[in-house]
Design a protein around this motif. Sequence first.
Motif, PDB file in Angstrom:
ATOM      1  N   GLN A 193     -26.046 106.459  24.371  1.00  0.00           N
ATOM      2  CA  GLN A 193     -25.916 106.519  25.822  1.00  0.00           C
ATOM      3  C   GLN A 193     -24.745 105.653  26.262  1.00  0.00           C
ATOM      4  O   GLN A 193     -24.696 104.458  25.964  1.00  0.00           O
ATOM      5  CB  GLN A 193     -27.200 106.015  26.489  1.00  0.00           C
ATOM      6  CG  GLN A 193     -27.098 105.750  27.986  1.00  0.00           C
ATOM      7  CD  GLN A 193     -26.830 107.003  28.797  1.00  0.00           C
ATOM      8  OE1 GLN A 193     -27.598 107.946  28.750  1.00  0.00           O
ATOM      9  NE2 GLN A 193     -25.736 107.013  29.538  1.00  0.00           N
ATOM     10  N   ASN A 194     -23.780 106.245  26.966  1.00  0.00           N
ATOM     11  CA  ASN A 194     -22.643 105.478  27.465  1.00  0.00           C
ATOM     12  C   ASN A 194     -23.137 104.445  28.481  1.00  0.00           C
ATOM     13  O   ASN A 194     -23.754 104.805  29.487  1.00  0.00           O
ATOM     14  CB  ASN A 194     -21.640 106.425  28.131  1.00  0.00           C
ATOM     15  CG  ASN A 194     -20.425 105.687  28.648  1.00  0.00           C
ATOM     16  OD1 ASN A 194     -20.490 105.055  29.697  1.00  0.00           O
ATOM     17  ND2 ASN A 194     -19.320 105.785  27.925  1.00  0.00           N
ATOM     18  N   PRO A 195     -22.872 103.157  28.252  1.00  0.00           N
ATOM     19  CA  PRO A 195     -23.399 102.123  29.151  1.00  0.00           C
ATOM     20  C   PRO A 195     -22.886 102.250  30.580  1.00  0.00           C
ATOM     21  O   PRO A 195     -23.644 102.043  31.534  1.00  0.00           O
ATOM     22  CB  PRO A 195     -22.926 100.817  28.507  1.00  0.00           C
ATOM     23  CG  PRO A 195     -22.675 101.147  27.080  1.00  0.00           C
ATOM     24  CD  PRO A 195     -22.195 102.566  27.074  1.00  0.00           C
ATOM     25  N   THR A 196     -21.621 102.573  30.729  1.00  0.00           N
ATOM     26  CA  THR A 196     -21.050 102.690  32.076  1.00  0.00           C
ATOM     27  C   THR A 196     -21.718 103.819  32.851  1.00  0.00           C
ATOM     28  O   THR A 196     -22.030 103.678  34.049  1.00  0.00           O
ATOM     29  CB  THR A 196     -19.534 102.929  31.997  1.00  0.00           C
ATOM     30  OG1 THR A 196     -18.936 101.860  31.251  1.00  0.00           O
ATOM     31  CG2 THR A 196     -18.914 102.974  33.387  1.00  0.00           C
ATOM     32  N   GLU A 197     -21.954 104.936  32.188  1.00  0.00           N
ATOM     33  CA  GLU A 197     -22.612 106.062  32.856  1.00  0.00           C
ATOM     34  C   GLU A 197     -24.022 105.683  33.304  1.00  0.00           C
ATOM     35  O   GLU A 197     -24.455 106.053  34.406  1.00  0.00           O
ATOM     36  CB  GLU A 197     -22.653 107.267  31.921  1.00  0.00           C
ATOM     37  CG  GLU A 197     -21.284 107.907  31.687  1.00  0.00           C
ATOM     38  CD  GLU A 197     -21.349 109.085  30.729  1.00  0.00           C
ATOM     39  OE1 GLU A 197     -22.478 109.433  30.292  1.00  0.00           O
ATOM     40  OE2 GLU A 197     -20.294 109.642  30.415  1.00  0.00           O
TER      41      GLU A 197
END
Length: 214
Positions: free
Chosen positions: A181-185
């Motif tokens: 999971q992309n942290p920024t997203e």
Amino acid sequence: MSSLRITEIFHSLQGESNTVGLPTVFIRLTGCPLRCVYCDTAYAFTGGTKTEIDAIIDQVEQYATRYVTVTGGEPLAQPSCLQLMTKLLDKDYVVSLETSGALDISAVDSRVSKVMDLKTPSSGELSKNRYQNIDYLTPKDQVKFVIGNDEDYEWSKAILTEYDLPGRRCEILFSPTMGQQNPTELAEKILRDRLPVRFQVQLHKILWDDARGK
């Protein structure tokens, strides 16, 4: 004398929860009834060294820190874990417990700060969640959702509402699955939806990657 099977005891910075960044002694107990897809401590499933509780505490004292985290594996799979935590508390340590949420937490000493997972769909262990545990959470406890994709995120949001977790005043943690999971997203979704949760990344993995004992 009571003993526990221990995988490792080590000194590091707390990488998660509301004590993130604080020097902490970690006591990693051996064994776990779950097999989460993203598990990063599979080496703790078996083996370990049978160690008396007083000897465990002697090792903890060498590091001269107030903070102790009991983790696993699943520490509550060993009943003597309860005795270990109470003895540490009686010695004025600040004790936290990292638990999968699959086992009964009702007998945990009320002074312990519980960090309890609710397993999301991508974990592969959704059916193991013991939702009765929510009734035993207090304002000093935390509920953690490890989020790997959109399905996990939407499921977690629904659980917040269904069990009124914000109303229970325990802290709610949303953590991205590393490498999935992309942290920024995830952070942007939390802001977009005005969720009353704490976003967290695993500090220890940023500092030391997947080094064991860190």
